[in-house]
Design an enzyme around this catalytic site. Structure first.
Site, PDB file in Angstrom:
ATOM      1  N   CYS A   1      -0.343   7.276   6.281  1.00 52.19           N
ATOM      2  CA  CYS A   1       0.048   6.082   7.028  1.00 52.19           C
ATOM      3  C   CYS A   1      -1.156   5.459   7.729  1.00 52.19           C
ATOM      4  O   CYS A   1      -1.179   4.244   7.964  1.00 52.19           O
ATOM      5  CB  CYS A   1       1.145   6.406   8.042  1.00 52.19           C
ATOM      6  SG  CYS A   1       0.711   7.689   9.234  1.00 52.19           S
TER       7      CYS A   1
ATOM      8  N   HIS B   1       2.487   8.853  13.932  1.00 53.84           N
ATOM      9  CA  HIS B   1       2.726   7.985  12.770  1.00 53.84           C
ATOM     10  C   HIS B   1       2.210   6.586  13.090  1.00 53.84           C
ATOM     11  O   HIS B   1       2.380   6.086  14.205  1.00 53.84           O
ATOM     12  CB  HIS B   1       4.225   7.942  12.452  1.00 53.84           C
ATOM     13  CG  HIS B   1       4.560   7.078  11.278  1.00 53.84           C
ATOM     14  ND1 HIS B   1       4.114   7.337  10.001  1.00 53.84           N
ATOM     15  CD2 HIS B   1       5.305   5.932  11.197  1.00 53.84           C
ATOM     16  CE1 HIS B   1       4.568   6.411   9.179  1.00 53.84           C
ATOM     17  NE2 HIS B   1       5.295   5.550   9.878  1.00 53.84           N
TER      18      HIS B   1
END
Length: 508
Positions: free
Chosen positions: A168, A462
């Site tokens: 990510c 994240h």
């Protein structure tokens, strides 16, 4: 400028305006004959400062030559109320009422005719003729069902990216880069000329990536080749561990810079002295002034930068106590001590550009005193990049602790960098105040177009990205999933990397 064109150009089209315009193009712009080139060299100097290198423009109403870069032509336009000027190098028409270069069909036709005459006189023939469709091509375009129309609800350019295992950090940066306007224009116009023998060119892969993003396909893209090339060229990012998105951004820009060699031979006008597309867009110049506390002598250096890393309140580094409404807060529509008491991006920039006392443990050898003296250091912006990236230092690594700083920082949709320029510092030293906005000066104004966020902790987190598709349309990119977002969603987010694009661009 409205959809009907510049409203000020009609006031110019009176009497013999066409003949007058042709004379200006013949004598001062294209200059086809040796005689007119000599006349242009002798007469085309700024009537205010005598310079001939600062993007000379001529007033179309009274043929007054003045610098565009130094704003002398702006001063003339304001005092005489003359709205139009012509660029003596490229022939573009600038309107001071619209504050932009304008297009007019009649003027464009005259410019093309005179340019072709000049080329013919110089014996060089036709050069860079733009493509104009003939009747048959117009008919084909009209009946081609595959033509795509860009509307306010268009989703071309929006595409998710598959997470290949803690990637990510890469996906969020790719989303920001693929929505950087000038970078998009470069890659979609196929301007990269690869000089590498193997298939390891990151620029070629980015070019393919842009084609994938703007192809109209909606299924998520799998960036496995990009990941492989990143591992190849930036080995410290190899592996499936979570990496820092900021570190990936700098590594990606560095590799793209190395693989995207300058091939036009022009001298670069940026602090990195490179004409590659990366440096044209992202490189700025940071001015460092070290002042001796004894003789007040100043030593100045200018270093290139791709991003600005800003300290945050809550870190182990003491955050400067800021006075409400000081340098730049009002200019950027921010109030430091708001009802929420939130720190602003302007606060962080004020801290970054404040004078810092280096102390007795960091004495420098003063060239004036010829001895080691205490000094102060101040950073300011000497040259701003087209895209300004601000890195909010949320991850703190030291010998004693590793932690994430979650302090909320308020950031604006529009940012004026004027208070943080080296020229503004010099003006304050000379007793001039620059806090009021100049309607003719938009050089330092930016618009937000991408925000990278980090959710979670230092050990487990994240990355996601907010990107601007159209003026007020924002989308959240969470790996393969793209959802519509509101401006409030963007401005309320924590913020890790903030990408701003200049509102007005000037060619060199």
């Amino acid at each position: 400028m409205g959809p009907t064109g510049c409203p000020h150009v009609n006031s110019y089209k009176v009497d013999n305006w066409k003949q007058n315009l042709r004379v200006i193009y013949q004598c001062f712009v294209w200059s086809g004959s040796a005689e007119t080139r000599k006349r242009k060299a002798k007469s085309c100097v700024c009537h205010m400062c005598g310079s001939h290198l600062s993007r000379l423009h001529s007033c179309l109403h009274c043929v007054f030559f003045a610098c565009f870069s130094k704003k002398h032509i702006h001063d003339h336009a304001k005092s005489k109320r003359h709205s139009l000027a012509i660029d003596l190098l490229y022939g573009g028409i600038y309107c001071f009422g619209c504050q932009d270069y304008i297009y007019d069909k009649d003027i464009e036709q005259i410019a093309k005719e005179e340019q072709r005459k000049a080329w013919k006189m110089q014996g060089v023939g036709e050069r860079f003729l733009t493509w104009e469709p003939n009747k048959r091509e117009l008919e084909l375009l009209r009946h081609n069902p595959k033509r795509r129309r860009i509307t306010s609800n268009c989703t071309i350019g929006l595409r998710g990216l598959i997470n290949l295992g803690n990637t990510c950090f890469m996906n969020c940066i790719v989303q920001a880069l693929t929505h950087t306007p000038l970078l998009r224009d470069f890659f979609l116009s196929d301007r990269h000329k690869c000089e590498m023998q193997s298939n390891s060119c990151l620029v070629c892969e980015m070019s393919q990536l842009f084609q994938e993003f703007y192809s109209g396909h909606r299924s998520p893209h799998i960036p496995f080749r990009l990941l492989h090339l990143v591992w190849t060229h930036a080995r410290h990012l190899a592996g499936y561990e979570q990496q820092d998105a900021h570190e990936f951004l700098i590594a990606a820009l560095d590799v793209l810079h190395k693989h995207c060699k300058d091939d036009n031979g022009k001298k670069a006008n940026n602090p990195n002295h490179c004409n590659c597309i990366i440096d044209q867009i992202f490189t700025g110049g940071l001015q460092s002034d070290v002042t001796c506390q004894v003789c007040l002598g100043v030593s100045t250096t200018i270093d290139p930068f791709w991003d600005i890393s800003l300290d945050l309140p809550g870190s182990s580094t003491p955050f400067w106590p800021l006075s409400p409404g000081g340098d730049g807060s009002a200019l950027n529509g921010e109030t430091h001590t708001s009802s929420s008491g939130a720190t602003t991006l302007t606060d962080c920039l004020r801290r970054f550009t404040r004078p810092e006392h280096l102390g007795s443990g960091a004495k420098i050898k003063c060239s004036g005193c010829h001895s080691y003296q205490e000094s102060t250091k101040q950073l300011t912006m000497k040259k701003l990049p087209i895209v300004a990236c601000f890195h909010l230092k949320r991850f703190e690594h030291s010998a004693k602790l590793r932690r994430k700083i979650t302090t909320y920082v308020s950031f604006p949709l529009e940012l004026d960098m004027t208070p943080f320029m080296a020229s503004s510092k010099e003006s304050r030293i000379n007793g001039q105040c620059q806090q009021t906005t100049d309607p003719f000066n938009n050089d330092n104004k930016y618009s937000l177009f991408a925000v990278v966020n980090h959710q979670g902790t230092l050990e487990s987190g994240h990355y996601t990205t907010f990107i601007r598709q159209h003026k007020d349309q924002w989308f959240k990119c969470d790996d393969a999933i793209i959802t519509k977002a509101t401006i409030k969603d963007v401005l309320d987010s924590e913020g890790y990397l903030l990408f701003y694009h200049k509102q007005f661009l000037e060619y060199e």
